[in-house]
Each structure stands twice: as C-alpha cells, then as structure tokens.
Design a protein around this motif. Structure first.
Motif, PDB file in Angstrom:
ATOM      1  N   SER A 107       0.860  -1.179   0.000  1.00 43.67           N
ATOM      2  CA  SER A 107       0.000   0.000   0.000  1.00 43.67           C
ATOM      3  C   SER A 107       0.895   1.227   0.000  1.00 43.67           C
ATOM      4  O   SER A 107       1.643   1.443   0.951  1.00 43.67           O
ATOM      5  N   PRO A 108       0.838   2.026  -1.052  1.00 41.20           N
ATOM      6  CA  PRO A 108       1.715   3.194  -1.119  1.00 41.20           C
ATOM      7  C   PRO A 108       1.380   4.206  -0.025  1.00 41.20           C
ATOM      8  O   PRO A 108       0.221   4.370   0.353  1.00 41.20           O
ATOM      9  N   ALA A 109       2.414   4.871   0.458  1.00 39.04           N
ATOM     10  CA  ALA A 109       2.230   5.917   1.467  1.00 39.04           C
ATOM     11  C   ALA A 109       1.584   7.140   0.830  1.00 39.04           C
ATOM     12  O   ALA A 109       1.737   7.387  -0.370  1.00 39.04           O
ATOM     13  N   ILE A 110       0.899   7.907   1.639  1.00 37.37           N
ATOM     14  CA  ILE A 110       0.252   9.121   1.147  1.00 37.37           C
ATOM     15  C   ILE A 110       1.283  10.069   0.557  1.00 37.37           C
ATOM     16  O   ILE A 110       1.051  10.675  -0.487  1.00 37.37           O
ATOM     17  N   VAL A 111       2.433  10.183   1.196  1.00 33.11           N
ATOM     18  CA  VAL A 111       3.473  11.079   0.683  1.00 33.11           C
ATOM     19  C   VAL A 111       3.929  10.630  -0.709  1.00 33.11           C
ATOM     20  O   VAL A 111       4.200  11.472  -1.581  1.00 33.11           O
ATOM     21  N   THR A 112       3.983   9.339  -0.954  1.00 31.43           N
ATOM     22  CA  THR A 112       4.369   8.828  -2.274  1.00 31.43           C
ATOM     23  C   THR A 112       3.299   9.151  -3.303  1.00 31.43           C
ATOM     24  O   THR A 112       3.613   9.587  -4.420  1.00 31.43           O
ATOM     25  N   LEU A 113       2.042   8.961  -2.939  1.00 34.33           N
ATOM     26  CA  LEU A 113       0.950   9.297  -3.849  1.00 34.33           C
ATOM     27  C   LEU A 113       0.937  10.794  -4.141  1.00 34.33           C
ATOM     28  O   LEU A 113       0.667  11.213  -5.266  1.00 34.33           O
ATOM     29  N   ARG A 114       1.268  11.609  -3.148  1.00 34.25           N
ATOM     30  CA  ARG A 114       1.323  13.061  -3.341  1.00 34.25           C
ATOM     31  C   ARG A 114       2.439  13.426  -4.324  1.00 34.25           C
ATOM     32  O   ARG A 114       2.248  14.252  -5.221  1.00 34.25           O
ATOM     33  N   LYS A 115       3.609  12.791  -4.177  1.00 27.86           N
ATOM     34  CA  LYS A 115       4.723  13.043  -5.105  1.00 27.86           C
ATOM     35  C   LYS A 115       4.339  12.633  -6.521  1.00 27.86           C
ATOM     36  O   LYS A 115       4.643  13.332  -7.481  1.00 27.86           O
ATOM     37  N   TYR A 116       3.687  11.492  -6.656  1.00 26.89           N
ATOM     38  CA  TYR A 116       3.245  11.015  -7.970  1.00 26.89           C
ATOM     39  C   TYR A 116       2.266  12.018  -8.567  1.00 26.89           C
ATOM     40  O   TYR A 116       2.390  12.403  -9.734  1.00 26.89           O
ATOM     41  N   ALA A 117       1.291  12.435  -7.763  1.00 23.40           N
ATOM     42  CA  ALA A 117       0.293  13.396  -8.246  1.00 23.40           C
ATOM     43  C   ALA A 117       0.962  14.679  -8.728  1.00 23.40           C
ATOM     44  O   ALA A 117       0.646  15.186  -9.811  1.00 23.40           O
ATOM     45  N   ASN A 118       1.892  15.201  -7.953  1.00 26.96           N
ATOM     46  CA  ASN A 118       2.610  16.413  -8.362  1.00 26.96           C
ATOM     47  C   ASN A 118       3.381  16.190  -9.654  1.00 26.96           C
ATOM     48  O   ASN A 118       3.408  17.058 -10.520  1.00 26.96           O
ATOM     49  N   ALA A 119       3.993  15.022  -9.790  1.00 26.02           N
ATOM     50  CA  ALA A 119       4.788  14.717 -10.985  1.00 26.02           C
ATOM     51  C   ALA A 119       3.944  14.687 -12.248  1.00 26.02           C
ATOM     52  O   ALA A 119       4.426  15.012 -13.329  1.00 26.02           O
ATOM     53  N   VAL A 120       2.674  14.292 -12.125  1.00 22.28           N
ATOM     54  CA  VAL A 120       1.801  14.218 -13.297  1.00 22.28           C
ATOM     55  C   VAL A 120       0.895  15.445 -13.412  1.00 22.28           C
ATOM     56  O   VAL A 120      -0.034  15.474 -14.210  1.00 22.28           O
ATOM     57  N   GLY A 121       1.181  16.464 -12.599  1.00 24.91           N
ATOM     58  CA  GLY A 121       0.431  17.716 -12.691  1.00 24.91           C
ATOM     59  C   GLY A 121      -0.937  17.671 -12.047  1.00 24.91           C
ATOM     60  O   GLY A 121      -1.856  18.359 -12.485  1.00 24.91           O
ATOM     61  N   CYS A 122      -1.070  16.883 -11.005  1.00 28.55           N
ATOM     62  CA  CYS A 122      -2.355  16.758 -10.309  1.00 28.55           C
ATOM     63  C   CYS A 122      -2.184  17.055  -8.829  1.00 28.55           C
ATOM     64  O   CYS A 122      -1.070  17.148  -8.328  1.00 28.55           O
ATOM     65  N   CYS A 123      -3.307  17.192  -8.143  1.00 30.82           N
ATOM     66  CA  CYS A 123      -3.331  17.310  -6.683  1.00 30.82           C
ATOM     67  C   CYS A 123      -3.939  16.028  -6.137  1.00 30.82           C
ATOM     68  O   CYS A 123      -4.876  15.492  -6.734  1.00 30.82           O
ATOM     69  N   LEU A 124      -3.419  15.574  -5.036  1.00 32.77           N
ATOM     70  CA  LEU A 124      -3.980  14.380  -4.396  1.00 32.77           C
ATOM     71  C   LEU A 124      -5.103  14.813  -3.476  1.00 32.77           C
ATOM     72  O   LEU A 124      -4.941  15.715  -2.656  1.00 32.77           O
ATOM     73  N   GLU A 125      -6.250  14.165  -3.616  1.00 33.85           N
ATOM     74  CA  GLU A 125      -7.393  14.441  -2.756  1.00 33.85           C
ATOM     75  C   GLU A 125      -7.883  13.116  -2.187  1.00 33.85           C
ATOM     76  O   GLU A 125      -8.200  12.192  -2.938  1.00 33.85           O
ATOM     77  N   ILE A 126      -7.915  13.044  -0.875  1.00 31.33           N
ATOM     78  CA  ILE A 126      -8.411  11.841  -0.205  1.00 31.33           C
ATOM     79  C   ILE A 126      -9.608  12.255   0.613  1.00 31.33           C
ATOM     80  O   ILE A 126      -9.532  13.218   1.380  1.00 31.33           O
ATOM     81  N   LYS A 127     -10.696  11.547   0.445  1.00 30.45           N
ATOM     82  CA  LYS A 127     -11.884  11.908   1.227  1.00 30.45           C
ATOM     83  C   LYS A 127     -12.639  10.653   1.622  1.00 30.45           C
ATOM     84  O   LYS A 127     -12.569   9.617   0.949  1.00 30.45           O
ATOM     85  N   LEU A 128     -13.340  10.752   2.719  1.00 30.42           N
ATOM     86  CA  LEU A 128     -14.190   9.671   3.184  1.00 30.42           C
ATOM     87  C   LEU A 128     -15.617   9.978   2.748  1.00 30.42           C
ATOM     88  O   LEU A 128     -16.099  11.094   2.937  1.00 30.42           O
ATOM     89  N   ILE A 129     -16.261   8.975   2.195  1.00 30.37           N
ATOM     90  CA  ILE A 129     -17.622   9.143   1.698  1.00 30.37           C
ATOM     91  C   ILE A 129     -18.522   8.182   2.472  1.00 30.37           C
ATOM     92  O   ILE A 129     -18.239   6.993   2.539  1.00 30.37           O
ATOM     93  N   PRO A 130     -19.587   8.686   3.081  1.00 30.86           N
ATOM     94  CA  PRO A 130     -20.485   7.791   3.825  1.00 30.86           C
ATOM     95  C   PRO A 130     -21.036   6.680   2.932  1.00 30.86           C
ATOM     96  O   PRO A 130     -21.301   6.912   1.747  1.00 30.86           O
ATOM     97  N   LYS A 131     -21.167   5.493   3.494  1.00 28.94           N
ATOM     98  CA  LYS A 131     -21.682   4.344   2.733  1.00 28.94           C
ATOM     99  C   LYS A 131     -23.166   4.473   2.543  1.00 28.94           C
ATOM    100  O   LYS A 131     -23.876   5.029   3.308  1.00 28.94           O
TER     101      LYS A 131
END
Length: 103
Positions: free
Chosen positions: A79-103
């Motif tokens: 499971s990739p770390a959030i910091v890794t996903l953030r770096k990936y997102a920045n590298a591809v010109g995106c912002c990382l957004e994580i949110k919880l959605i009620p079921k």
C-alpha cells in the motif's frame, strides 16, 4: 471526472485492464476503491503525456519504483504511502485528494 462505472466499462475495453481486474479480486470480494485508484493514477500519467521514466525523474526516483507503485494496488502486495501518492500526483500535474464518503 468519470464515475466508477464509466471507468470500469472503459477499462474493460483494454485486455491489460482485464488482467488488473482479475488481480484485484480478494476471494469473491471486488475492491473497487483499489481498482479506481490504480486506474486513476495511470490515467493521470497518460493524460499528462508522460512515461513512467519521466514521472520517476520528476519524483526523484527510478522507473522501476514508479512501475511498482502503479501495479501496487493491482497486486495488493504493497500500500503506497500518502506522501508517495502526493509526489506522484505532483509529478503528473495533479493534486492528491483523499476523502471519506459515507456508505
């Protein structure tokens, strides 16, 4: 942004995505969140017109690390770390957004 169903249907037009889907099965439980994130990061890289090597250079890592990240959710071995996903997102010109959605 496309819905999960739209991405799922689009992905199944690609034979490689069918293999990814098979790898995402956990017994009989399908992990749609993992599939969606896996597809999202690859789709963002391709939309940016970048290769894995180009993303790796922007992240300050190796191509093999980017390839491992992209398949990590499909194989469920890591499971990739959030910091890794953030770096990936920045590298591809995106912002990382994580949110919880009620079921």
């Amino acid at each position: 942004m496309k819905t999960y169903t739209e991405l799922f249907n689009e992905a199944f037009k690609n034979p490689t995505s069918k293999d990814t889907f098979k790898e995402l099965k956990d017994g009989t439980k399908f992990l749609k969140e993992d599939f969606f994130l896996c597809q999202s990061i690859i789709q963002a890289r391709k939309a940016a017109g970048l290769t894995q090597a180009a993303v790796a250079k922007r992240m300050g890592t190796k191509k093999s690390a980017v390839a491992r990240l992209e398949r990590s959710l499909a194989t469920r071995k890591h499971s990739p770390a959030i910091v890794t996903l953030r770096k990936y997102a920045n590298a591809v010109g995106c912002c990382l957004e994580i949110k919880l959605i009620p079921k």
